[in-house]
Write a protein that holds these residues in place. Structure first.
Motif, PDB file in Angstrom:
ATOM      1  N   GLN A  39       0.746  -1.160  -0.215  1.00  0.00           N
ATOM      2  CA  GLN A  39      -0.094  -0.275   0.307  1.00  0.00           C
ATOM      3  C   GLN A  39       1.307   1.234   0.347  1.00  0.00           C
ATOM      4  OE1 GLN A  39      -2.320   1.974   3.289  1.00  0.00           O
ATOM      5  NE2 GLN A  39      -3.489   0.554   2.403  1.00  0.00           N
ATOM      6  N   GLN A  78       1.542   3.854  -2.860  1.00  0.00           N
ATOM      7  CA  GLN A  78       0.564   5.482  -3.073  1.00  0.00           C
ATOM      8  C   GLN A  78       2.017   5.967  -3.161  1.00  0.00           C
ATOM      9  OE1 GLN A  78      -0.401   5.311   1.637  1.00  0.00           O
ATOM     10  NE2 GLN A  78      -1.947   5.122   1.292  1.00  0.00           N
ATOM     11  N   LEU A 112      -6.382   0.869  -3.879  1.00  0.00           N
ATOM     12  CA  LEU A 112      -5.261   1.087  -2.612  1.00  0.00           C
ATOM     13  C   LEU A 112      -5.565   0.457  -1.303  1.00  0.00           C
ATOM     14  CD1 LEU A 112      -3.441   4.246  -3.462  1.00  0.00           C
ATOM     15  CD2 LEU A 112      -2.575   2.073  -4.162  1.00  0.00           C
TER      16      LEU A 112
END
Length: 299
Positions: free
Chosen positions: A150, A154, A297
């Motif tokens: 994650q 990002q 995500l």
């Protein structure tokens, strides 16, 4: 006795004793050369009688003769002070010094040993056999992989969305502690002068600024392979006929990571880029893109 007064010679060899803070054993002066042969657990020499110290030096002189037939089979570096384990599997010898100037142990002097990841045993050796334990590192990797993916997604999305713009924002940081800090080896002896020896070596470090679970696991596997060679060599010199036992996997992660590594999330990044292109073309709205990115995500 004054600083410049003549000192008595060494009670062992008759040599010159240093002027400042000379060595003494049982109240008798000893020169640097004689005391420099001491390789004992802390405080042992200070509690010896003079005759016991003399007998110890005789042991060291005889022990040093093993250096002439020492054939190094394996070297393993441990600890902040560069403790180097040298093992001779042919002659069943062990020494904790790269120059072989410290005590040389025969395999028969080893009572047992353990190599741990912090408090958790990884390898244990005795006359009963060498036990190879399963590590919890695989379970740790399975647990943190989603968080790391994650974070990386990002960061990649931030880089992609800011491409072509001047952006001085600081690099994100993820705080994930390693599953253990150090490998620790402990050896129990049945020896006239030694009963125990231990050393430690830092485990692999996890890069929190640019986390890569696959890179961490690769470094970890290299370290474990070295620890296994070390444990096997200790077993060969101390308990050559003892069996080697392997624990069965205690978790799905341990079995899974036997030949695999966590996913990197590259497919998700490509999906986000595809939806970003659709937004740029006016096919979907900015709100729809944001909602889809959040979904992909997992945030």
């Amino acid at each position: 006795m004054g600083l410049f007064e003549k000192r008595e010679p060494c009670a062992i060899c008759g040599g010159k004793v240093k002027a400042l803070l000379p060595w003494t054993v049982d109240g008798r002066l000893v020169c640097n050369n004689c005391y420099g042969q001491v390789d004992l657990p802390g405080g042992t020499a200070e509690n010896m009688s003079f005759e016991e110290f003399r007998q110890y030096l005789a042991f060291r002189k005889e022990n040093a003769m093993l250096k002439n037939r020492f054939q190094v089979s394996l070297e393993v570096d441990f600890g902040w002070f560069d403790t180097k384990f040298l093992i001779d599997t042919h002659n069943c010898l062990l020494c904790m010094d790269k120059n072989l100037d410290k005590t040389i142990f025969e395999g028969r002097h080893i009572k047992s040993f353990v190599i741990r990841e912090d408090a958790s045993p990884l390898f244990e050796g005795s006359a009963a056999g060498l036990i190879c334990h399963n590590s919890s590192v695989a379970d740790w990797a399975m647990a943190v992989a989603p968080q790391i993916n994650q974070y990386r997604l990002q960061r990649e999305m931030q880089d992609y969305l800011n491409r072509g713009y001047n952006n001085n924002s600081s690099t994100p940081y993820i705080d994930i502690p390693e599953p253990f800090k150090e490998f620790i080896v402990e050896i129990q002896f049945e020896h006239p002068y030694w009963t125990f020896f231990s050393a430690d070596m830092n485990g692999p470090e996890f890069n929190n600024s640019a986390p890569d679970i696959n890179n961490y696991l690769s470094c970890y596997r290299q370290d474990v392979q070295l620890m296994k060679q070390f444990a096997t060599a200790l077993r060969d010199i101390a308990f050559p006929n003892a069996p080697i036992q392997q624990d069965t996997p205690t978790s799905q992660a341990a079995a899974y990571y036997g030949g695999n590594t966590p996913a990197t999330g590259g497919d998700t990044v490509e999906e986000i880029r595809r939806f970003k292109a659709l937004m740029d073309q006016g096919i979907i709205t900015e709100e729809e893109f944001a909602a889809k990115k959040t979904q992909l995500l997992g945030i």
